[in-house]
Design a protein around this motif. Sequence first.
Motif, mmCIF file in Angstrom:
data_model
loop_
_atom_site.group_PDB
_atom_site.id
_atom_site.type_symbol
_atom_site.label_atom_id
_atom_site.label_comp_id
_atom_site.label_asym_id
_atom_site.label_seq_id
_atom_site.Cartn_x
_atom_site.Cartn_y
_atom_site.Cartn_z
ATOM 1 N N THR A 173 0.814 -1.215 0.000
ATOM 2 C CA THR A 173 0.000 0.000 0.000
ATOM 3 C C THR A 173 0.849 1.268 0.000
ATOM 4 O O THR A 173 0.375 2.305 -0.436
ATOM 5 C CB THR A 173 -0.950 0.032 1.211
ATOM 6 O OG1 THR A 173 -0.192 -0.134 2.402
ATOM 7 C CG2 THR A 173 -2.010 -1.040 1.103
ATOM 8 N N ARG A 174 2.072 1.204 0.425
ATOM 9 C CA ARG A 174 2.950 2.381 0.467
ATOM 10 C C ARG A 174 3.784 2.578 -0.796
ATOM 11 O O ARG A 174 4.534 3.546 -0.903
ATOM 12 C CB ARG A 174 3.881 2.279 1.669
ATOM 13 C CG ARG A 174 4.834 1.116 1.529
ATOM 14 C CD ARG A 174 5.702 0.948 2.725
ATOM 15 N NE ARG A 174 6.509 -0.262 2.512
ATOM 16 C CZ ARG A 174 7.587 -0.544 3.152
ATOM 17 N NH1 ARG A 174 8.021 0.282 4.069
ATOM 18 N NH2 ARG A 174 8.238 -1.634 2.893
ATOM 19 N N THR A 185 2.247 9.830 -6.197
ATOM 20 C CA THR A 185 1.027 9.035 -6.325
ATOM 21 C C THR A 185 1.263 7.626 -5.802
ATOM 22 O O THR A 185 2.214 6.964 -6.230
ATOM 23 C CB THR A 185 0.600 8.958 -7.812
ATOM 24 O OG1 THR A 185 0.462 10.281 -8.325
ATOM 25 C CG2 THR A 185 -0.694 8.193 -7.981
ATOM 26 N N LEU A 186 0.424 7.201 -4.897
ATOM 27 C CA LEU A 186 0.507 5.812 -4.451
ATOM 28 C C LEU A 186 -0.020 4.911 -5.562
ATOM 29 O O LEU A 186 -1.047 5.207 -6.186
ATOM 30 C CB LEU A 186 -0.296 5.604 -3.169
ATOM 31 C CG LEU A 186 0.264 6.287 -1.924
ATOM 32 C CD1 LEU A 186 -0.702 6.133 -0.752
ATOM 33 C CD2 LEU A 186 1.634 5.724 -1.569
ATOM 34 N N VAL A 212 -1.530 2.124 -5.463
ATOM 35 C CA VAL A 212 -2.885 1.607 -5.236
ATOM 36 C C VAL A 212 -3.949 2.626 -5.647
ATOM 37 O O VAL A 212 -5.096 2.262 -5.896
ATOM 38 C CB VAL A 212 -3.103 1.157 -3.768
ATOM 39 C CG1 VAL A 212 -2.220 -0.043 -3.437
ATOM 40 C CG2 VAL A 212 -2.872 2.298 -2.797
ATOM 41 N N GLY A 213 -3.561 3.885 -5.745
ATOM 42 C CA GLY A 213 -4.500 4.933 -6.140
ATOM 43 C C GLY A 213 -4.897 4.884 -7.601
ATOM 44 O O GLY A 213 -5.845 5.559 -8.001
ATOM 45 N N VAL A 214 -4.184 4.122 -8.428
ATOM 46 C CA VAL A 214 -4.534 4.050 -9.845
ATOM 47 C C VAL A 214 -5.290 2.771 -10.191
ATOM 48 O O VAL A 214 -5.516 2.484 -11.363
ATOM 49 C CB VAL A 214 -3.293 4.219 -10.772
ATOM 50 C CG1 VAL A 214 -2.619 5.543 -10.510
ATOM 51 C CG2 VAL A 214 -2.329 3.066 -10.649
ATOM 52 N N GLU A 215 -5.699 2.042 -9.167
ATOM 53 C CA GLU A 215 -6.508 0.838 -9.402
ATOM 54 C C GLU A 215 -7.710 1.210 -10.269
ATOM 55 O O GLU A 215 -8.442 2.162 -9.979
ATOM 56 C CB GLU A 215 -6.993 0.251 -8.073
ATOM 57 C CG GLU A 215 -7.975 -0.878 -8.241
ATOM 58 C CD GLU A 215 -7.383 -2.219 -7.862
ATOM 59 O OE1 GLU A 215 -7.819 -3.204 -8.464
ATOM 60 O OE2 GLU A 215 -6.516 -2.262 -6.988
ATOM 61 N N CYS A 244 -7.725 2.628 -13.115
ATOM 62 C CA CYS A 244 -7.484 3.813 -13.951
ATOM 63 C C CYS A 244 -6.738 3.448 -15.233
ATOM 64 O O CYS A 244 -6.194 2.358 -15.374
ATOM 65 C CB CYS A 244 -6.647 4.843 -13.185
ATOM 66 S SG CYS A 244 -7.473 5.548 -11.754
#
Length: 166
Positions: free
Chosen positions: A16-17, A59-60, A62-65, A67
Amino acid sequence: MAFTLNGRETTVEVETRTLLTDALRHGLGATGTHVGCEHGVCGACTVSIDGVPARACLTLAVGVEGCAVRTVEGLAPEPGRLGVLQAAFRRRHALQCGFCTAGILMSLDAYLAFRPNPSRREITEVIGGHLCRCTGYAPIIEAALEAAAELRGDIPAPSSPEAAHA
């Protein structure tokens, strides 16, 4: 984690990091995305997320899951051919060491999709968020304006793939 990378469905296992730069470069081998300052200042890590330029170092992953992520590798229409912006950069000698080039190309690509007839001042503002120590920016601006004209059809595209690489 699943997302689209340069038009292809992709999955990569990340903590996650994990930053997007690390997932792209180390997890997926998309090494065109460069890591410079790691603070979002230099712009070398700029990618497109759902059509919007973003600093991958901030940007992490996991934030582009789910996308659509586009990197500089996604600008080429096919392997071995340069995209319009890339070819204009080559013709205008708008890169020297090339470290900043990928991020600048990604910002310009997104901007030209939104604003196909930019002014010199607008291009200057777009690339103002990128640090380049080699070219002095003038060739970058000229290449961007030339690419915009080619994309609009105001000037003809090079007649052959070899001409695009000249």
